[in-house]
Design an enzyme around this catalytic site. Sequence first.
Site, PDB file in Angstrom:
ATOM      1  N   SER A   1      -7.855 -44.329  -0.446  1.00 51.45           N
ATOM      2  CA  SER A   1      -7.318 -45.695  -0.396  1.00 51.45           C
ATOM      3  C   SER A   1      -7.612 -46.359  -1.742  1.00 51.45           C
ATOM      4  CB  SER A   1      -8.040 -46.467   0.715  1.00 51.45           C
ATOM      5  OG  SER A   1      -7.781 -47.852   0.621  1.00 51.45           O
TER       6      SER A   1
ATOM      7  N   TYR B   1     -15.634 -48.735   6.062  1.00 50.38           N
ATOM      8  CA  TYR B   1     -14.373 -48.023   5.787  1.00 50.38           C
ATOM      9  C   TYR B   1     -14.263 -47.698   4.300  1.00 50.38           C
ATOM     10  CZ  TYR B   1      -9.357 -47.427   4.991  1.00 50.38           C
ATOM     11  OH  TYR B   1      -8.134 -46.940   4.598  1.00 50.38           O
TER      12      TYR B   1
HETATM   13  N1  LIG Z   1      -2.343 -48.569   6.347  1.00 52.60           N
HETATM   14  C1  LIG Z   1      -3.023 -48.908   5.237  1.00 52.60           C
HETATM   15  O1  LIG Z   1      -3.020 -50.082   4.805  1.00 52.60           O
HETATM   16  C2  LIG Z   1      -3.789 -47.838   4.469  1.00 52.60           C
HETATM   17  C3  LIG Z   1      -4.153 -48.143   3.142  1.00 52.60           C
HETATM   18  C4  LIG Z   1      -4.874 -47.188   2.424  1.00 52.60           C
HETATM   19  C5  LIG Z   1      -5.201 -45.971   3.004  1.00 52.60           C
HETATM   20  N2  LIG Z   1      -4.819 -45.706   4.276  1.00 52.60           N
HETATM   21  C6  LIG Z   1      -5.227 -44.410   4.870  1.00 52.60           C
HETATM   22  O2  LIG Z   1      -4.076 -43.706   5.288  1.00 52.60           O
HETATM   23  C7  LIG Z   1      -4.431 -42.797   6.334  1.00 52.60           C
HETATM   24  C8  LIG Z   1      -3.402 -42.906   7.455  1.00 52.60           C
HETATM   25  O3  LIG Z   1      -3.469 -44.217   8.012  1.00 52.60           O
HETATM   26  P1  LIG Z   1      -2.179 -45.011   8.532  1.00 52.60           P
HETATM   27  O4  LIG Z   1      -2.079 -46.239   7.746  1.00 52.60           O
HETATM   28  O5  LIG Z   1      -1.006 -44.111   8.653  1.00 52.60           O
HETATM   29  O6  LIG Z   1      -2.738 -45.446   9.977  1.00 52.60           O
HETATM   30  P2  LIG Z   1      -2.212 -45.165  11.466  1.00 52.60           P
HETATM   31  O7  LIG Z   1      -0.769 -45.512  11.578  1.00 52.60           O
HETATM   32  O8  LIG Z   1      -3.186 -45.857  12.334  1.00 52.60           O
HETATM   33  O9  LIG Z   1      -2.365 -43.578  11.614  1.00 52.60           O
HETATM   34  C9  LIG Z   1      -3.629 -42.982  11.656  1.00 52.60           C
HETATM   35  C10 LIG Z   1      -3.462 -41.518  12.015  1.00 52.60           C
HETATM   36  O10 LIG Z   1      -4.765 -40.905  12.016  1.00 52.60           O
HETATM   37  C11 LIG Z   1      -4.922 -40.192  13.233  1.00 52.60           C
HETATM   38  N3  LIG Z   1      -6.327 -40.109  13.605  1.00 52.60           N
HETATM   39  C12 LIG Z   1      -7.251 -41.111  13.705  1.00 52.60           C
HETATM   40  N4  LIG Z   1      -8.421 -40.616  14.139  1.00 52.60           N
HETATM   41  C13 LIG Z   1      -8.255 -39.280  14.310  1.00 52.60           C
HETATM   42  C14 LIG Z   1      -9.083 -38.217  14.748  1.00 52.60           C
HETATM   43  N5  LIG Z   1     -10.366 -38.415  15.128  1.00 52.60           N
HETATM   44  N6  LIG Z   1      -8.570 -36.965  14.801  1.00 52.60           N
HETATM   45  C15 LIG Z   1      -7.288 -36.744  14.445  1.00 52.60           C
HETATM   46  N7  LIG Z   1      -6.445 -37.696  14.031  1.00 52.60           N
HETATM   47  C16 LIG Z   1      -6.922 -38.951  13.978  1.00 52.60           C
HETATM   48  C17 LIG Z   1      -4.085 -40.957  14.259  1.00 52.60           C
HETATM   49  O11 LIG Z   1      -3.675 -40.064  15.292  1.00 52.60           O
HETATM   50  P3  LIG Z   1      -4.252 -40.010  16.793  1.00 52.60           P
HETATM   51  O12 LIG Z   1      -4.674 -41.400  17.160  1.00 52.60           O
HETATM   52  O13 LIG Z   1      -3.088 -39.494  17.582  1.00 52.60           O
HETATM   53  O14 LIG Z   1      -5.376 -39.043  16.738  1.00 52.60           O
HETATM   54  C18 LIG Z   1      -2.873 -41.319  13.403  1.00 52.60           C
HETATM   55  O15 LIG Z   1      -1.955 -40.261  13.370  1.00 52.60           O
HETATM   56  C19 LIG Z   1      -5.858 -43.168   6.755  1.00 52.60           C
HETATM   57  O16 LIG Z   1      -6.763 -42.237   6.225  1.00 52.60           O
HETATM   58  C20 LIG Z   1      -6.084 -44.540   6.125  1.00 52.60           C
HETATM   59  O17 LIG Z   1      -7.427 -44.762   5.795  1.00 52.60           O
HETATM   60  C21 LIG Z   1      -4.125 -46.615   5.023  1.00 52.60           C
END
Ligand SMILES: NC(=O)c1ccc[n+]([C@@H]2O[C@H](COP(=O)([O-])OP(=O)(O)OC[C@H]3O[C@@H](n4cnc5c(N)ncnc54)[C@H](OP(=O)(O)O)[C@@H]3O)[C@@H](O)[C@H]2O)c1
Length: 278
Positions: free
Chosen positions: A145, A158
């Site tokens: 991130s 986080y």
């Molecule tokens: N959205 C933002 O603003 C942002 C910014 C910077 C970085 N990121 C990073 O991007 C990545 C994806 O996030 P996103 O924004 O796409 O969020 P999201 O829509 O909430 O998706 C998160 C994904 O992670 C999976 N997950 C969570 N815990 C898990 C576990 N214990 N085992 C397996 N899968 C798990 C969830 O699937 P299940 O619940 O089905 O397991 C889901 O597919 C993360 O690492 C986050 O830190 C996000």
Amino acid sequence: MKRDIREMVIVITGASAGIGKALAEQLSAAGAKLALAARREDRLNQLNAQLGGRHLVIPTDVSRADQCERLIQLAADHFGRLDTLICNAGYGLPRPAAQMSRQEYEAIFQTNLFGTIDCIRPAVPIMGRQDLRDGYRGQIVIVSSAAGRRGLPWFGAYSATKAAQLSLAESLRVELRSMNIAVTSVHPIGTDTDFFTTAEKLSGATIPPRSAVERHQSADTVARAILRGIQHPKPEIWPLRVARILVGMGILMPRLTDWVMSKHRRAMGRANEQRIVP
Ligand SMILES: NC(=O)c1ccc[n+]([C@@H]2O[C@H](COP(=O)([O-])OP(=O)(O)OC[C@H]3O[C@@H](n4cnc5c(N)ncnc54)[C@H](OP(=O)(O)O)[C@@H]3O)[C@@H](O)[C@H]2O)c1
């Protein structure tokens, strides 16, 4: 040289939603063979059906080391190789850093950090044994991130997991170079996914809506940047390029950055004054 994504074997953790799902859609359209991992099997099956049913669904909780190992082994056995591992699964838990319990810290590190390294560990020897493909034996992509470079108030735990992922990527990148395994970290800014609603649900905190001028991006934008980073492996991907410059300047001017960040802290404090002592 632009690497060919057709027939490339790619494992995506966190493929059931957000950035991981957008990536699966784009990589599938480009002809990759995917192993789709997350806990919600129904969502993964739905996604696979939408993509023509030719991918492999592997329900996985990345907080469990045995399940990470199983994911990598099943994907490699099924497709016969493993070109790209995308460690994307993760979540946030908004709360002042000193008010999070030891158990909450352990849980978030278990998923975001250990869920990353527990997939990488079994993947490296598999990649190391296979033939070069467009100049590389394999690639590891770690979705960190922008907060991995500068911690955010109310997202201290986080941010710490994201900084740890970045440190890991930096070390691995140099360690694995002689094996022709590329390592890439990804640094999105605020992205429109389920991330914030999940974070609210898990913590009970309220995240105030973004102001109209605050920059954010779509999951498709982040996925497109990652796809380009697979075609042309590079050390870091910043889907919003200016964010890299701003965060870099912020590191050189921590006092000024603290002042900017305190606006965010006050907004979080106002939205949560009934719930949590500031
Ligand atoms: N959205 C933002 O603003 C942002 C910014 C910077 C970085 N990121 C990073 O991007 C990545 C994806 O996030 P996103 O924004 O796409 O969020 P999201 O829509 O909430 O998706 C998160 C994904 O992670 C999976 N997950 C969570 N815990 C898990 C576990 N214990 N085992 C397996 N899968 C798990 C969830 O699937 P299940 O619940 O089905 O397991 C889901 O597919 C993360 O690492 C986050 O830190 C996000």
